[in-house]
Write a protein that holds these residues in place. Structure first.
Motif, PDB file in Angstrom:
ATOM      1  N   MET A 489       0.833  -1.214   0.000  1.00  0.00           N
ATOM      2  CA  MET A 489       0.000   0.000   0.000  1.00  0.00           C
ATOM      3  C   MET A 489       0.861   1.256   0.000  1.00  0.00           C
ATOM      4  O   MET A 489       0.549   2.243  -0.671  1.00  0.00           O
ATOM      5  CB  MET A 489      -0.933  -0.011   1.217  1.00  0.00           C
ATOM      6  N   LEU A 490       1.964   1.219   0.730  1.00  0.00           N
ATOM      7  CA  LEU A 490       2.829   2.398   0.836  1.00  0.00           C
ATOM      8  C   LEU A 490       3.603   2.664  -0.456  1.00  0.00           C
ATOM      9  O   LEU A 490       3.761   3.815  -0.865  1.00  0.00           O
ATOM     10  CB  LEU A 490       3.802   2.227   2.003  1.00  0.00           C
ATOM     11  N   THR A 491       4.075   1.611  -1.111  1.00  0.00           N
ATOM     12  CA  THR A 491       4.901   1.820  -2.310  1.00  0.00           C
ATOM     13  C   THR A 491       4.084   2.180  -3.541  1.00  0.00           C
ATOM     14  O   THR A 491       4.648   2.425  -4.610  1.00  0.00           O
ATOM     15  CB  THR A 491       5.766   0.583  -2.610  1.00  0.00           C
ATOM     16  N   ILE A 492       2.772   2.234  -3.408  1.00  0.00           N
ATOM     17  CA  ILE A 492       1.946   2.776  -4.498  1.00  0.00           C
ATOM     18  C   ILE A 492       2.250   4.261  -4.675  1.00  0.00           C
ATOM     19  O   ILE A 492       2.214   4.793  -5.789  1.00  0.00           O
ATOM     20  CB  ILE A 492       0.442   2.585  -4.192  1.00  0.00           C
ATOM     21  N   ASP A 493       2.557   4.918  -3.566  1.00  0.00           N
ATOM     22  CA  ASP A 493       2.848   6.354  -3.597  1.00  0.00           C
ATOM     23  C   ASP A 493       4.197   6.586  -4.273  1.00  0.00           C
ATOM     24  O   ASP A 493       5.199   5.993  -3.875  1.00  0.00           O
ATOM     25  CB  ASP A 493       2.889   6.902  -2.167  1.00  0.00           C
ATOM     26  N   PRO A 494       4.239   7.431  -5.305  1.00  0.00           N
ATOM     27  CA  PRO A 494       5.507   7.684  -6.020  1.00  0.00           C
ATOM     28  C   PRO A 494       6.626   8.220  -5.136  1.00  0.00           C
ATOM     29  O   PRO A 494       7.792   8.164  -5.519  1.00  0.00           O
ATOM     30  CB  PRO A 494       5.114   8.730  -7.078  1.00  0.00           C
ATOM     31  N   ILE A 495       6.286   8.724  -3.959  1.00  0.00           N
ATOM     32  CA  ILE A 495       7.303   9.311  -3.093  1.00  0.00           C
ATOM     33  C   ILE A 495       8.048   8.250  -2.288  1.00  0.00           C
ATOM     34  O   ILE A 495       9.092   8.522  -1.701  1.00  0.00           O
ATOM     35  CB  ILE A 495       6.660  10.363  -2.142  1.00  0.00           C
ATOM     36  N   ILE A 496       7.520   7.011  -2.262  1.00  0.00           N
ATOM     37  CA  ILE A 496       8.129   5.926  -1.481  1.00  0.00           C
ATOM     38  C   ILE A 496       8.693   4.870  -2.428  1.00  0.00           C
ATOM     39  O   ILE A 496       7.959   4.215  -3.157  1.00  0.00           O
ATOM     40  CB  ILE A 496       7.120   5.301  -0.497  1.00  0.00           C
ATOM     41  N   GLU A 497       9.998   4.708  -2.402  1.00  0.00           N
ATOM     42  CA  GLU A 497      10.681   3.750  -3.288  1.00  0.00           C
ATOM     43  C   GLU A 497      10.721   2.358  -2.663  1.00  0.00           C
ATOM     44  O   GLU A 497      10.413   1.370  -3.309  1.00  0.00           O
ATOM     45  CB  GLU A 497      12.098   4.246  -3.559  1.00  0.00           C
ATOM     46  N   GLN A 498      11.144   2.282  -1.388  1.00  0.00           N
ATOM     47  CA  GLN A 498      11.223   1.006  -0.671  1.00  0.00           C
ATOM     48  C   GLN A 498      10.770   1.221   0.764  1.00  0.00           C
ATOM     49  O   GLN A 498      10.917   2.322   1.318  1.00  0.00           O
ATOM     50  CB  GLN A 498      12.666   0.468  -0.650  1.00  0.00           C
ATOM     51  N   VAL A 499      10.232   0.174   1.368  1.00  0.00           N
ATOM     52  CA  VAL A 499       9.818   0.282   2.766  1.00  0.00           C
ATOM     53  C   VAL A 499       9.879  -1.088   3.420  1.00  0.00           C
ATOM     54  O   VAL A 499       9.605  -2.112   2.785  1.00  0.00           O
ATOM     55  CB  VAL A 499       8.393   0.885   2.887  1.00  0.00           C
ATOM     56  N   ALA A 500      10.281  -1.111   4.678  1.00  0.00           N
ATOM     57  CA  ALA A 500      10.251  -2.336   5.491  1.00  0.00           C
ATOM     58  C   ALA A 500       9.436  -2.026   6.744  1.00  0.00           C
ATOM     59  O   ALA A 500       9.774  -1.119   7.507  1.00  0.00           O
ATOM     60  CB  ALA A 500      11.660  -2.781   5.871  1.00  0.00           C
ATOM     61  N   ILE A 501       8.359  -2.770   6.928  1.00  0.00           N
ATOM     62  CA  ILE A 501       7.506  -2.583   8.102  1.00  0.00           C
ATOM     63  C   ILE A 501       8.128  -3.304   9.292  1.00  0.00           C
ATOM     64  O   ILE A 501       8.552  -4.461   9.203  1.00  0.00           O
ATOM     65  CB  ILE A 501       6.085  -3.124   7.829  1.00  0.00           C
ATOM     66  N   ALA A 537      20.934  15.248   6.073  1.00  0.00           N
ATOM     67  CA  ALA A 537      20.389  16.357   6.863  1.00  0.00           C
ATOM     68  C   ALA A 537      18.888  16.495   6.637  1.00  0.00           C
ATOM     69  O   ALA A 537      18.121  16.741   7.572  1.00  0.00           O
ATOM     70  CB  ALA A 537      21.101  17.657   6.493  1.00  0.00           C
ATOM     71  N   LEU A 538      18.483  16.322   5.396  1.00  0.00           N
ATOM     72  CA  LEU A 538      17.063  16.462   5.060  1.00  0.00           C
ATOM     73  C   LEU A 538      16.231  15.365   5.725  1.00  0.00           C
ATOM     74  O   LEU A 538      15.082  15.600   6.131  1.00  0.00           O
ATOM     75  CB  LEU A 538      16.889  16.406   3.544  1.00  0.00           C
ATOM     76  N   ALA A 539      16.826  14.190   5.867  1.00  0.00           N
ATOM     77  CA  ALA A 539      16.103  13.059   6.464  1.00  0.00           C
ATOM     78  C   ALA A 539      15.735  13.322   7.921  1.00  0.00           C
ATOM     79  O   ALA A 539      14.819  12.681   8.465  1.00  0.00           O
ATOM     80  CB  ALA A 539      16.947  11.791   6.362  1.00  0.00           C
ATOM     81  N   GLU A 540      16.446  14.255   8.556  1.00  0.00           N
ATOM     82  CA  GLU A 540      16.165  14.584   9.954  1.00  0.00           C
ATOM     83  C   GLU A 540      15.259  15.811  10.095  1.00  0.00           C
ATOM     84  O   GLU A 540      14.887  16.180  11.206  1.00  0.00           O
ATOM     85  CB  GLU A 540      17.484  14.857  10.694  1.00  0.00           C
ATOM     86  N   ASN A 541      14.908  16.433   8.988  1.00  0.00           N
ATOM     87  CA  ASN A 541      14.126  17.672   9.018  1.00  0.00           C
ATOM     88  C   ASN A 541      12.700  17.418   9.511  1.00  0.00           C
ATOM     89  O   ASN A 541      11.980  16.563   8.980  1.00  0.00           O
ATOM     90  CB  ASN A 541      14.102  18.285   7.607  1.00  0.00           C
ATOM     91  N   HIS A 542      12.266  18.180  10.497  1.00  0.00           N
ATOM     92  CA  HIS A 542      10.941  17.992  11.107  1.00  0.00           C
ATOM     93  C   HIS A 542       9.815  18.239  10.107  1.00  0.00           C
ATOM     94  O   HIS A 542       8.845  17.471  10.038  1.00  0.00           O
ATOM     95  CB  HIS A 542      10.787  18.935  12.303  1.00  0.00           C
ATOM     96  N   GLU A 543       9.940  19.294   9.301  1.00  0.00           N
ATOM     97  CA  GLU A 543       8.892  19.624   8.330  1.00  0.00           C
ATOM     98  C   GLU A 543       8.807  18.541   7.241  1.00  0.00           C
ATOM     99  O   GLU A 543       7.714  18.231   6.748  1.00  0.00           O
ATOM    100  CB  GLU A 543       9.153  20.991   7.696  1.00  0.00           C
ATOM    101  N   LEU A 544       9.956  17.991   6.889  1.00  0.00           N
ATOM    102  CA  LEU A 544       9.949  16.921   5.898  1.00  0.00           C
ATOM    103  C   LEU A 544       9.230  15.690   6.451  1.00  0.00           C
ATOM    104  O   LEU A 544       8.495  15.008   5.725  1.00  0.00           O
ATOM    105  CB  LEU A 544      11.378  16.552   5.501  1.00  0.00           C
ATOM    106  N   HIS A 545       9.420  15.426   7.732  1.00  0.00           N
ATOM    107  CA  HIS A 545       8.725  14.301   8.366  1.00  0.00           C
ATOM    108  C   HIS A 545       7.217  14.542   8.377  1.00  0.00           C
ATOM    109  O   HIS A 545       6.434  13.602   8.186  1.00  0.00           O
ATOM    110  CB  HIS A 545       9.259  14.085   9.793  1.00  0.00           C
ATOM    111  N   ARG A 546       6.821  15.773   8.568  1.00  0.00           N
ATOM    112  CA  ARG A 546       5.383  16.093   8.520  1.00  0.00           C
ATOM    113  C   ARG A 546       4.831  15.851   7.114  1.00  0.00           C
ATOM    114  O   ARG A 546       3.725  15.322   6.943  1.00  0.00           O
ATOM    115  CB  ARG A 546       5.149  17.548   8.933  1.00  0.00           C
ATOM    116  N   LEU A 547       5.620  16.223   6.120  1.00  0.00           N
ATOM    117  CA  LEU A 547       5.221  15.995   4.728  1.00  0.00           C
ATOM    118  C   LEU A 547       5.083  14.489   4.450  1.00  0.00           C
ATOM    119  O   LEU A 547       4.085  14.053   3.861  1.00  0.00           O
ATOM    120  CB  LEU A 547       6.267  16.605   3.790  1.00  0.00           C
ATOM    121  N   MET A 548       6.059  13.713   4.887  1.00  0.00           N
ATOM    122  CA  MET A 548       6.019  12.277   4.662  1.00  0.00           C
ATOM    123  C   MET A 548       4.868  11.625   5.437  1.00  0.00           C
ATOM    124  O   MET A 548       4.234  10.681   4.958  1.00  0.00           O
ATOM    125  CB  MET A 548       7.347  11.648   5.063  1.00  0.00           C
ATOM    126  N   THR A 549       4.590  12.127   6.633  1.00  0.00           N
ATOM    127  CA  THR A 549       3.480  11.607   7.429  1.00  0.00           C
ATOM    128  C   THR A 549       2.156  11.744   6.684  1.00  0.00           C
ATOM    129  O   THR A 549       1.306  10.838   6.725  1.00  0.00           O
ATOM    130  CB  THR A 549       3.405  12.335   8.780  1.00  0.00           C
TER     131      THR A 549
END
Length: 607
Positions: A489-501, A537-549
Motif C-alpha cells: 500500500m505504501l509503495t503505491i505512492d511515487p514518493i516511497i521507493e522502498q519500505v520495510a515494516i 540532513a534532510l532526512a532529519e528535518n521535522h517539516e519533511l517528516h510532517r510531509l512524509m506523514t
C-alpha cells in the motif's frame, strides 16, 4: 479425442523448431557490435541446441549429471540448457548476481562438475570457487571477451566447446540420447533465493514442465506464433523459465535481453506483444504516470484523470463482467484509448501488448485497476519454484481484482483450517528438495499436499492470497500485522521507493523508508523546505517528516488503527542484494534488515 496440444518433452523441442518453424524467427538477441536485434529462425536455434548437446557428448556427460549455468540471459545459455536436456543431464541455473559463497554452496550441494559462465563477473567468482571446490572440474565461458585468470588451464571458451563436439560420433550420441529421454528424468534443480535460512534445491522433473506447459496451452490458447515475448527476468527464475518454454512450445518469438537494467531502452525497439513480469516493474510504470499527472497543468490533469475514470468504468463495470458497454461510454473509451492511453503504452514500448502475466510478489489492486483501465492487458498469477511456477492465474477478462486467479487445471488446492495455509497437490508439484530429507519432511502433509508457507482462502476455484505466514508478526499488544500488505500500500505512492515494516513484539508499527529523493525534494521545495542540504540532513528535518506523514496517512487510510505506521526513519541508501537485504527476486530479508538497522529501529521505540 485428440489432444489439442501435443505434450512434447523438452529434449524434443529442437527437433520441433526445425520441423515446425524452420524459417520463422524464434529467438532474437541484441548485438553490441551491430547495435541491432539479430533474429534466429527455428532451424538456426535447433542447430545451436544440437551443437551444445554434441559439446556435452564430447565432455562425456552422463544421464543425471548436473550442469550449472551461471550467466545473464543469453541465447547460448538457453540453447545449452536444451542441449543438457537432449543429453538427459540436469540443469542447475544460478542467478547472474550470485556471490562466490552462494555459488560454492550450489556446486557442493548439487555436485556440479561443469559450469557455464556468462561474463567476467561470473567467471571471476566461479574461478574463485573452483580453487576451493575441486569437484568443479571445468568452466565454459560464454563471453569471448572474458580474460582468463593467470594459471587457468581447465577453462574453455564456448566456441571451443562447440568445435570440440563437432563430429559425427557426438552427433549420433546426442540424437540417440535425446530419443531415449523420459518424462521421469530430472530436468532442473532450482535453488530458492529464500528470505531466511539456507537455499534449498527444488527438484523439477520433465513431467512437471510438460504438465505445466500443457495446462497453460489449454488456459491461454490465444497465444500464437505471431506473438513476440520479451525475456528479461532471469531465466534461472522458475517464472521466466516456465514462461519461456511455454512460448517456445507455441512458436512465439522470444527477444532475450541480457541486461535487465536496459529494459526501458529495449521495449520500444522490440515492441513485444507479451512479457512475463514482476509487480515492481508495473509499480514503477504507475508511479511514473502518476508523477506526470501530478506535475501537469490543472486542465490537462483533469482530462487525464477523467480518461482513467472512463477506462475504469468501461472495463470493470462492463467488459470484465461480460456486459456490453453503452455506446457513449464505448466511444469515449475508444477516443482515450487511441490518444492518451496509446501515448502511455507507446512511451513504454507496449503499444502492441496482448498479454502480460505478472507474479513473484503481491501487487496492489489499485495498480492492477489502473493498468487495466488504460488497456494494458496485465494479469496476475501466483506460483512457486516448488510448483513449477503457476498455481493460479487470472484470465484476461472475468477476474476478481483482489484474487490471484483461478486454480490451474489438474491441481488440487485446499486451505488448512487451522493456519489458513495454501496446500497444493498435483502433477506440477516438485518431488522434493535435493539432498534435504529434513526439508522434505517439513514441506509435505501426511496426505501428500505441499505446504506453500502462504496464507490464503479459496472460493470455488478462485484463490486469494493473504500473507507469507512466516512474515506475519504480532505486536506487543497481541495484534497480528501483515507487513507485505502494508508495504504494498505504501509503495503505491511515487514518493516511497522502498519500505520495510517493523513491529514484531513492539507496541506499535513503524517503518524504515527509502524515499524517491527526487520526488521528495521537489515536494519539499514546494512546501518551502530548504533542500540545499544533504539527504542525511534532510532526512532529519521535522517539516519533511510532517510531509512524509501526510503521504503515509493517505496510503494507509483504509487499514485499522493498530496497523498504521506510528513512527518511521528515512533512509538515504536503498536496500540492496549486495548487502544481503534483498533476495535475488527483490524480496525483503527481514532478519538481515533487522540486524543492519538495529540502531534506527531502536530509535523509533525510545520512550
Amino acid at each position: 479425442m485428440t489432444s489439442p496440444f501435443p505434450k512434447y518433452h523438452f529434449a524434443e523441442y529442437p527437433h520441433q523448431f526445425r520441423t515446425r518453424y524452420p524459417n520463422k524467427p524464434l529467438l532474437r538477441y541484441y548485438s553490441r557490435q551491430s547495435e541491432k536485434w539479430v533474429k534466429l529462425n527455428g532451424e538456426q536455434v535447433a542447430n545451436r541446441c544440437l551443437a551444445a548437446a554434441k559439446g556435452l557428448a564430447y565432455l562425456q556427460l552422463k544421464k543425471g549429471d548436473r550442469v550449472a549455468i551461471y550467466s545473464p540471459n543469453t541465447v547460448q545459455g538457453l540453447c545449452t540448457e536444451l542441449g543438457i536436456f537432449m543429453m538427459r543431464g540436469v540443469s542447475v541455473p544460478l542467478y547472474a548476481t550470485s556471490t562466490p559463497d552462494q555459488v560454492a554452496f550450489v556446486v557442493e550441494d548439487a555436485e556440479v562438475e561443469t559450469m557455464f559462465v556468462g561474463g567476467q563477473f561470473q567467471y571471476n567468482n566461479a574461478y574463485e570457487v573452483q580453487q576451493r571446490c575441486p569437484m568443479l572440474r571445468r568452466l565454459i565461458i560464454i563471453d569471448p571477451a572474458v580474460v582468463l585468470a593467470e594459471g587457468d588451464t581447465t577453462s574453455m571458451y564456448y566456441d571451443e566447446f562447440i568445435r570440440r563436439g563437432d563430429s559425427v560420433t557426438y552427433e549420433n550420441k546426442a540424437n540417440v540420447t535425446s530419443s531415449e529421454a523420459l518424462a521421469t528424468d530430472l530436468a532442473v534443480i532450482i535453488y530458492t533465493s529464500g528470505t531466511s535460512g539456507q537455499s534449498k534445491g527444488v527438484m523439477l522433473h520433465h513431467s512437471n514442465f510438460i504438465e505445466q506447459v500443457y495446462a497453460h496451452q489449454l488456459k491461454y490458447p490465444f497465444i500464437s506464433p505471431r506473438d513476440i515475448s520479451m525475456c528479461f527476468l532471469p531465466l534461472n527464475h522458475i517464472f521466466e523459465k516456465a514462461w519461456t518454454y511455454l512460448c517456445l512450445s507455441m512458436g512465439v518469438s522470444i527477444a532475450i535481453l541480457s541486461d535487465p537494467k536496459k529494459i526501458l531502452d529495449a521495449l520500444p525497439m522490440v515492441r513485444p506483444t507479451m512479457m512475463s513480469n514482476v509487480p515492481r516493474f508495473w509499480e514503477k510504470v504507475y508511479m511514473g504516470v502518476q508523477d506526470k499527472i501530478n506535475q501537469a497543468p490543472t486542465p490537462i490533469r483533469g482530462v487525464m484523470r477523467h480518461a482513467i475514470r472512463i477506462g475504469e468504468r468501461y472495463f470493470f463495470d462492463y467488459i470484465n463482467v461480460g456486459k456490453k458497454a453503452p455506446l457513449h461510454l464505448s466511444m469515449l473509451f475508444s477516443i482515450y484509448d487511441h490518444t492518451l492511453f496509446a501515448k502511455v503504452r507507446k512511451t513504454i514500448g507496449l503499444q502492441r501488448g496482448r498479454f502480460f502475466p505478472t507474479a513473484g510478489a503481491a501487487i496492489s489492486p489499485e495498480i492492477y485497476r489502473f493498468l487495466r483501465s488504460i488497456n494494458v492487458p496485465m494479469v496476475v498469477g501466483y506460483g512457486l519454484s516448488e510448483t513449477t511456477a503457476t498455481v493460479s492465474s487470472c484470465p484476461l477478462v472475468g477476474f476478481d481484482l483482489n484474487s490471484i486467479g483461478t486454480v490451474m487445471p489438474a491441481l488440487q488446492v485446499k486451505i488448512d483450517p487451522e493456519t489458513s495455509e495454501i496446500l497444493i497437490k498435483g502433477p506440477t508439484v516438485a518431488s522434493g528438495y535435493y539432498h534435504n530429507d529434513a526439508a522434505n519432511a517439513e514441506a509435505f502433509t501426511e496426505d501428500g499436499f505441499f505446504r506453500t508457507g502462504d496464507a490464503g482462502r479459496l472460493e470455488g476455484d478462485t484463490l486469494y492470497f493473504t500473507e507469507r505466514i512466516k512474515d506475519l508478526f504480532k505486536t506487543a499488544n497481541g495484534k497480528y500485522i501483515a507487513p507485505q500488505m502494508l508495504e504494498g500500500m505504501l509503495t503505491i505512492d511515487p514518493i516511497i521507493e522502498q519500505v520495510a515494516i517493523i513491529g514484531d513484539g513492539y507496541k506499535f508499527v513503524s517503518a524504515l523508508i527509502y524515499p524517491n529523493w527526487e520526488v521528495l525534494r521537489r515536494e519539499a521545495r514546494q512546501r518551502g523546505i530548504d533542500t540545499s542540504v544533504s539527504d542525511e540532513a534532510l532526512a532529519e528535518n521535522h517539516e519533511l517528516h510532517r510531509l512524509m506523514t501526510t503521504h503515509i496517512e493517505q496510503a494507509l487510510s483504509s487499514v485499522a488503527q493498530y496497523e498504521k505506521v506510528k513512527r518511521f526513519v528515512l533512509l538515504t541508501e536503498p536496500f540492496s542484494m549486495e548487502k544481503g537485504e534483498l533476495t535475488n527476486t527483490l524480496k525483503i530479508r527481514r532478519k538481515v534488515i533487522n540486524e543492519h538497522f538495529a540502531k534506527e529501529i531502536a530509535s523509533m521505540y525510545e520512550e
